[in-house]
Scaffold this motif. Structure first.
Motif, PDB file in Angstrom:
ATOM      1  N   ASP A 444       0.852  -1.203   0.000  1.00  0.00           N
ATOM      2  CA  ASP A 444       0.000   0.000   0.000  1.00  0.00           C
ATOM      3  C   ASP A 444       0.885   1.250   0.000  1.00  0.00           C
ATOM      4  O   ASP A 444       0.571   2.262  -0.639  1.00  0.00           O
ATOM      5  N   VAL A 445       2.002   1.146   0.742  1.00  0.00           N
ATOM      6  CA  VAL A 445       2.936   2.279   0.807  1.00  0.00           C
ATOM      7  C   VAL A 445       3.533   2.525  -0.577  1.00  0.00           C
ATOM      8  O   VAL A 445       3.544   3.659  -1.078  1.00  0.00           O
ATOM      9  N   LEU A 446       4.008   1.453  -1.221  1.00  0.00           N
ATOM     10  CA  LEU A 446       4.616   1.615  -2.545  1.00  0.00           C
ATOM     11  C   LEU A 446       3.615   2.233  -3.525  1.00  0.00           C
ATOM     12  O   LEU A 446       3.954   3.165  -4.269  1.00  0.00           O
ATOM     13  N   ALA A 447       2.389   1.732  -3.500  1.00  0.00           N
ATOM     14  CA  ALA A 447       1.382   2.259  -4.434  1.00  0.00           C
ATOM     15  C   ALA A 447       1.150   3.754  -4.169  1.00  0.00           C
ATOM     16  O   ALA A 447       1.024   4.551  -5.112  1.00  0.00           O
ATOM     17  N   GLY A 448       1.130   4.132  -2.892  1.00  0.00           N
ATOM     18  CA  GLY A 448       0.943   5.551  -2.536  1.00  0.00           C
ATOM     19  C   GLY A 448       2.112   6.411  -3.007  1.00  0.00           C
ATOM     20  O   GLY A 448       1.916   7.528  -3.491  1.00  0.00           O
ATOM     21  N   VAL A 449       3.312   5.874  -2.885  1.00  0.00           N
ATOM     22  CA  VAL A 449       4.505   6.633  -3.314  1.00  0.00           C
ATOM     23  C   VAL A 449       4.465   6.845  -4.831  1.00  0.00           C
ATOM     24  O   VAL A 449       4.688   7.959  -5.329  1.00  0.00           O
ATOM     25  N   ILE A 450       4.160   5.774  -5.564  1.00  0.00           N
ATOM     26  CA  ILE A 450       4.142   5.895  -7.035  1.00  0.00           C
ATOM     27  C   ILE A 450       3.044   6.880  -7.468  1.00  0.00           C
ATOM     28  O   ILE A 450       3.282   7.766  -8.300  1.00  0.00           O
ATOM     29  N   ALA A 451       1.849   6.743  -6.867  1.00  0.00           N
ATOM     30  CA  ALA A 451       0.754   7.661  -7.230  1.00  0.00           C
ATOM     31  C   ALA A 451       1.151   9.103  -6.922  1.00  0.00           C
ATOM     32  O   ALA A 451       0.846  10.024  -7.694  1.00  0.00           O
ATOM     33  N   SER A 452       1.838   9.305  -5.823  1.00  0.00           N
ATOM     34  CA  SER A 452       2.287  10.651  -5.457  1.00  0.00           C
ATOM     35  C   SER A 452       3.192  11.247  -6.544  1.00  0.00           C
ATOM     36  O   SER A 452       3.017  12.390  -6.957  1.00  0.00           O
ATOM     37  N   LEU A 453       4.137  10.429  -7.011  1.00  0.00           N
ATOM     38  CA  LEU A 453       5.093  10.932  -8.020  1.00  0.00           C
ATOM     39  C   LEU A 453       4.397  11.219  -9.348  1.00  0.00           C
ATOM     40  O   LEU A 453       4.678  12.226 -10.002  1.00  0.00           O
ATOM     41  N   VAL A 454       3.467  10.330  -9.731  1.00  0.00           N
ATOM     42  CA  VAL A 454       2.726  10.577 -10.979  1.00  0.00           C
ATOM     43  C   VAL A 454       1.948  11.885 -10.817  1.00  0.00           C
ATOM     44  O   VAL A 454       1.938  12.730 -11.718  1.00  0.00           O
ATOM     45  N   GLY A 455       1.321  12.050  -9.658  1.00  0.00           N
ATOM     46  CA  GLY A 455       0.527  13.249  -9.398  1.00  0.00           C
ATOM     47  C   GLY A 455       1.370  14.520  -9.410  1.00  0.00           C
ATOM     48  O   GLY A 455       0.873  15.607  -9.697  1.00  0.00           O
TER      49      GLY A 455
END
Ligand code: NPW
Ligand code: K
Length: 508
Positions: A444-455
């Motif tokens: 869940d953490v990894l997915a949040g980090v990736i979404a943050s960078l895309v955003g």
């Protein structure tokens, strides 16, 4: 760090030799001298084991240079000496002029072999390099067995003999090395398991292939390592919260509000300006208490309630969407995926339950025109592709590449060596992280980090590569602080800002 395939290595060597007229033996001599630097000085007795290809040629040159340095050296040749040719033959001839011990396995008594292996404290493994193309048998098998039984310090030349340099597979048996000295660039076999496990350490050395030659190649493979984040663009200093991205996290269900919390907090810690969470009504209070910085929107247990929420929610307003962590497998969750993938342009990160639901209806994925990043672990990839987990685990790169290509998505295939690839076949292999990160919530953490960078505006493939780097370096920092046994997803999140800050300081 760029990784080479063995045919690229051959082409680079050939280009240096033919187009740049650098004799092959010069490259080989450089290679040999670089290995000699790594051989402990004043060793009691060094045994150099040479095959009859160019890796063996390196070995003969190493033996000669070590003798020149005053070391006590014995050489054991394995294979048919009549097969020695070109550069390897020249190196053999140069060595053969020196009065020293050279023994060929085929004509060596059992007693002599025992003696050779008993008397040495350092072994140089120059049997096979990038040319190991079949299962190891006969005398080679016996010699590698003897090398592995011996308690000497073992240095492998280019790659531990017996490891396939293109996929890291072990061709029946391989040398177990303390150190591998590889030339110009690491090969896939140096990086991929199980071959990577054959050597405790890896050193990459320059042997004089001109930089211009390297620049002329397109390398599809790279590692994710300590240096990856040096390429992370620095944060703008004149922004406001929308400059740093507005993202929507569709996550959480009655039993799993924590997953939404982990992803949202990780996104904030990675630098997102505004996180909104769309979740089940039952998660509202716990999320608002745990993370008051997030806007929480909710739906109830019916598609009607969901559609009402979507009437007021304009997905185009977001810079990125993450869907899946703790989402559950309900009919409403299924509808959520359909509605989210139907929007055409905002990048979507698909994780966890959303992957499992999609595996039941891949047509939704194929119909979507949005840029998509999928972050399956091996079990989820198995459900997505209908292949057994064991087959995927053995061939993570091939599966991730094929999945990216056939579905036109970025794939982040999570395992002990996570692989990130794009539809064009560009692939990054993660070398960081630790087993403490195999804990609930870590994904869940990894997915949040990736979404943050895309955003924050980074292109999806780069976001995935940098996301894996941030996540695993944060995991390493957390394990430095509290060890691997009790490491929890929260500890990874806590370490993220420190990793980002250290990277900023390095880049300033
Ligand atoms: N100037 C240059 O080019 C430079 C080259 N460099 C060095 O060259 C290395 C690559 O050399 P390479 O291509 O000759 O292959 P290599 O690994 O020595 O093996 C080939 C031999 O092994 C044999 N063989 C293979 N598998 C086998 C098996 N299972 N069981 C039994 N036999 C087997 C194969 O036999 P064949 O298939 O021909 O029957 C052949 O005889 C590279 O790693 C680097 O160290 C550097 O010094 C830089 C400059
Ligand atoms: K070797």
């Amino acid at each position: 760090m760029i990784i080479a395939k063995s045919n690229q290595m051959v082409m680079m060597d050939q280009k240096a030799i033919k187009a740049y007229t650098i004799p092959g033996v010069v490259l080989m001599e450089h290679a040999a001298m670089a290995v000699c630097e790594m051989v402990p000085k004043g060793s009691q007795s060094i045994l150099v084991v040479c095959g009859v290809g160019n890796n063996g040629g390196d070995g003969f040159a190493i033996a000669r240079n070590l003798i020149q340095r005053g070391e006590k050296v014995t050489v054991l040749g394995v294979g048919n000496p009549l097969q020695l040719k070109n550069d390897a033959k020249i190196m053999y001839d140069c060595f053969a002029h020196i009065e020293t011990g050279l023994f060929w396995y085929e004509v060596c008594s059992e007693k002599k072999l025992d003696q050779l292996f008993q008397n040495c404290d350092v072994i140089v493994d120059a049997i096979f390099g990038t040319g190991c193309n079949r299962v190891v048998s006969d005398g080679y098998l016996d010699v590698i067995g003897r090398m592995n039984q011996r308690k000497a310090y073992v240095i492998s030349v280019d790659i531990p003999s017996g490891v396939n340099s293109d996929n890291g597979k072990i061709m029946g048996v391989c040398v177990k090395a303390n150190l591998t000295v590889t030339f110009t660039l690491p090969k896939l076999g140096n990086i991929l398991y199980p071959g990577a496990r054959a050597s405790e350490a890896l050193k990459v050395v320059d042997i004089g292939i001109p930089q211009k030659i390297l620049e002329g190649f397109v390398f599809e493979y790279e590692t994710i390592d300590q240096d990856t984040l040096k390429r992370l663009p620095s944060r703008r200093t004149d922004g406001h919260k929308f400059t740093y991205g507005r993202i929507l996290i569709i996550a959480g269900s009655e039993d799993m509000s924590g997953a939404a919390y982990m992803s949202a907090l990780a996104a904030y810690r990675t630098g997102t300006g505004l996180v909104e969470i769309l979740t089940h009504e039952s998660c509202r209070i716990s999320l608002q208490c745990a993370l008051p910085e997030a806007i929480v929107r909710t739906y109830q247990d019916s598609n009607k309630s969901l559609e009402k929420v979507f009437e007021t929610l304009n997905l185009d307003n977001y810079d990125a969407i993450l869907i899946g962590p703790g989402l559950g497998q309900s009919d409403v969750a299924k509808r959520l995926i359909e509605l989210t993938l139907a929007q055409p342009s905002v990048p979507i990160v698909i994780d966890a339950d959303a992957l499992n639901l999609l595996s039941e209806n891949m047509d939704i994925l194929l119909a979507s025109s949005a840029p998509i990043i999928m972050t399956p672990h091996v079990g989820e990839m198995s459900r997505l592709t209908q292949f057994p987990s064991e087959a995927i685990l053995e061939n993570t790169i091939e599966f991730a590449q094929a999945f990216s290509k056939s579905n036109q998505v970025i794939t982040v295939l999570k395992s002990h060596r996570t692989v990130v690839c794009n539809p064009e076949g560009f692939t990054c292999i993660n070398l960081c992280g630790n087993d403490g990160m195999a804990t609930a919530g870590s994904g869940d953490v990894l997915a949040g980090v990736i979404a943050s960078l895309v955003g924050q505006g980074l292109e999806p493939y780069k976001s995935s590569v940098f996301g894996v780097a941030i996540h695993s370096l944060a995991g390493d920092l957390a394990s430095d602080n509290i060890g691997r046994h009790g490491l929890m997803a929260k500890d990874i999140i806590e370490a993220i800002p420190k990793i980002m800050m250290e990277n900023d300081q390095l880049n300033d």
